[in-house]
Scaffold this motif. Structure first.
Motif, PDB file in Angstrom:
ATOM      1  N   ASP A 154     -31.507  28.466  37.063  1.00 34.08           N
ATOM      2  CA  ASP A 154     -30.563  28.963  38.050  1.00 34.08           C
ATOM      3  C   ASP A 154     -29.151  28.584  37.609  1.00 34.08           C
ATOM      4  O   ASP A 154     -28.893  27.417  37.286  1.00 34.08           O
ATOM      5  CB  ASP A 154     -30.906  28.321  39.398  1.00 34.08           C
ATOM      6  CG  ASP A 154     -30.100  28.849  40.570  1.00 34.08           C
ATOM      7  OD1 ASP A 154     -28.861  28.870  40.469  1.00 34.08           O
ATOM      8  OD2 ASP A 154     -30.715  29.209  41.596  1.00 34.08           O
ATOM      9  N   ASP A 155     -28.250  29.556  37.588  1.00 32.45           N
ATOM     10  CA  ASP A 155     -26.878  29.285  37.137  1.00 32.45           C
ATOM     11  C   ASP A 155     -26.205  28.206  37.964  1.00 32.45           C
ATOM     12  O   ASP A 155     -25.381  27.440  37.453  1.00 32.45           O
ATOM     13  CB  ASP A 155     -26.035  30.564  37.191  1.00 32.45           C
ATOM     14  CG  ASP A 155     -26.396  31.544  36.094  1.00 32.45           C
ATOM     15  OD1 ASP A 155     -27.019  31.131  35.102  1.00 32.45           O
ATOM     16  OD2 ASP A 155     -26.045  32.733  36.232  1.00 32.45           O
ATOM     17  N   ARG A 158     -27.369  24.979  36.679  1.00 34.31           N
ATOM     18  CA  ARG A 158     -26.809  24.750  35.343  1.00 34.31           C
ATOM     19  C   ARG A 158     -25.381  24.214  35.443  1.00 34.31           C
ATOM     20  O   ARG A 158     -24.995  23.302  34.713  1.00 34.31           O
ATOM     21  CB  ARG A 158     -26.842  26.041  34.535  1.00 34.31           C
ATOM     22  CG  ARG A 158     -26.484  25.847  33.069  1.00 34.31           C
ATOM     23  CD  ARG A 158     -26.829  27.062  32.247  1.00 34.31           C
ATOM     24  NE  ARG A 158     -26.701  26.779  30.825  1.00 34.31           N
ATOM     25  CZ  ARG A 158     -27.175  27.565  29.874  1.00 34.31           C
ATOM     26  NH1 ARG A 158     -27.824  28.668  30.187  1.00 34.31           N
ATOM     27  NH2 ARG A 158     -27.020  27.232  28.607  1.00 34.31           N
ATOM     28  N   ARG A 159     -24.590  24.763  36.352  1.00 32.90           N
ATOM     29  CA  ARG A 159     -23.239  24.241  36.561  1.00 32.90           C
ATOM     30  C   ARG A 159     -23.289  22.801  37.058  1.00 32.90           C
ATOM     31  O   ARG A 159     -22.490  21.958  36.640  1.00 32.90           O
ATOM     32  CB  ARG A 159     -22.488  25.129  37.554  1.00 32.90           C
ATOM     33  CG  ARG A 159     -22.225  26.549  37.048  1.00 32.90           C
ATOM     34  CD  ARG A 159     -21.414  27.341  38.052  1.00 32.90           C
ATOM     35  NE  ARG A 159     -21.250  28.722  37.615  1.00 32.90           N
ATOM     36  CZ  ARG A 159     -21.737  29.781  38.258  1.00 32.90           C
ATOM     37  NH1 ARG A 159     -22.402  29.599  39.402  1.00 32.90           N
ATOM     38  NH2 ARG A 159     -21.557  30.997  37.796  1.00 32.90           N
ATOM     39  N   THR A 213     -22.581  27.728  28.087  1.00 30.67           N
ATOM     40  CA  THR A 213     -22.142  29.095  28.310  1.00 30.67           C
ATOM     41  C   THR A 213     -20.633  29.218  28.042  1.00 30.67           C
ATOM     42  O   THR A 213     -19.907  28.212  28.062  1.00 30.67           O
ATOM     43  CB  THR A 213     -22.424  29.537  29.750  1.00 30.67           C
ATOM     44  OG1 THR A 213     -21.627  28.745  30.644  1.00 30.67           O
ATOM     45  CG2 THR A 213     -23.899  29.379  30.100  1.00 30.67           C
TER      46      THR A 213
END
Length: 275
Positions: A154-155, A158-159, A213
């Protein structure tokens, strides 16, 4: 007299500046204690100028001494984590301020209502995660059996993994992840952060060794500049100069490697209990 306006959970409609102002200047009223917390954590309402919200107040006087963090510093570290989160633009930490309260100076943070049904962690009887999931490691489930502990690919997570690497979070448990109905995700409980030694302990190892990213590289580049300017000034007084320098070094290391960090092997990489 009309009823106070109630501030909604952060990330729904209340601007950060407005919520932070309410937390900093409002009158705190203690409503109860969160007994599961390792340090004193009081559930409160805060009211100011006809507005009201729920919040958590953690007085410095209620902090338990730790061998690896100076006494009386956990509340300020929570505020420092919020400042770094704000500087990323990701808004991963609820509005948090350092203020006086009924039991002395402490951290005051906007209460987040968890209303979303989001499955972020799971135990699976498999050797490899399914698509959409990332492996954390094997966990004992009793009777000599193990299962694979996984988290969502899940982004938002990830952040948060990147933020934890920057602030050197020593305690990212599953219970510290708060998804909300509007699709936001918040992380809480950042008292054991910013140590000068590597203490990263987290459940969010799924991207370990993978390239950062392009968005993350851009955010980290801006964060590094901020640490030499306004962000660094805001952190002064919350954490030590050495800890600010160590934060700069961690950002430099992330940008230099271009990948998510991997466990160092010198410190338990997963917190206990994990949830």
């Amino acid at each position: 007299m009309s009823a106070p306006e109630r501030i909604p959970p952060r990330g729904v409609t209340a601007p950060d500046a407005s919520a932070a102002e309410l937390l900093a200047h409002g009158e705190l009223t203690v409503r109860g204690r969160i007994r599961e917390a390792s340090n004193a954590a009081l559930f409160c309402t805060v009211a100011h100028d006809g507005r009201e919200a729920s919040c958590i107040y953690k007085p410095v006087a209620g902090e338990r001494p730790l061998w690896d963090f100076p006494d009386g510093t956990l509340a300020a570290r929570e505020v420092a984590a919020y400042e770094v989160s704000q500087a990323t633009g990701w808004g991963l930490v609820p509005p948090t301020v350092l203020r006086d309260g009924p039991y002395g100076e402490g951290m005051c943070q906007l209460w987040i209502d968890v209303t979303a049904e989001a499955e972020l962690l799971a135990l699976v009887d498999a050797e490899e995660p399914e698509p959409g999931w990332k492996a954390i490691g094997l966990a004992e489930v009793g009777e000599g059996r193990t299962a694979l502990l996984v988290h969502a690919d899940d982004d938002r997570l990830r952040r948060l993994a990147v933020l934890d690497a920057v602030i050197n979070n020593a305690d990212r448990k599953g219970g510290h992840l708060l998804p909300t109905a509007d699709g936001r995700l918040y992380g809480i409980d950042h008292g054991v952060t910013f140590n000068v030694d590597d203490k990263l302990r987290t459940l969010l190892w799924g991207w370990a060794g993978e390239p950062l990213t392009a968005e993350t590289v851009e955010v980290l580049t801006g964060l590094r500049s901020g640490l030499d300017a306004e962000l660094g000034e805001r952190l002064t007084g919350l954490i030590t100069d050495a800890e600010i320098d160590a934060t700069r070094a961690r950002v430099d290391a992330l940008l230099g490697s271009g990948v998510h960090p991997v466990p160092s092997g010198e410190w338990p990489s997963i917190p206990w209990p994990p949830v």
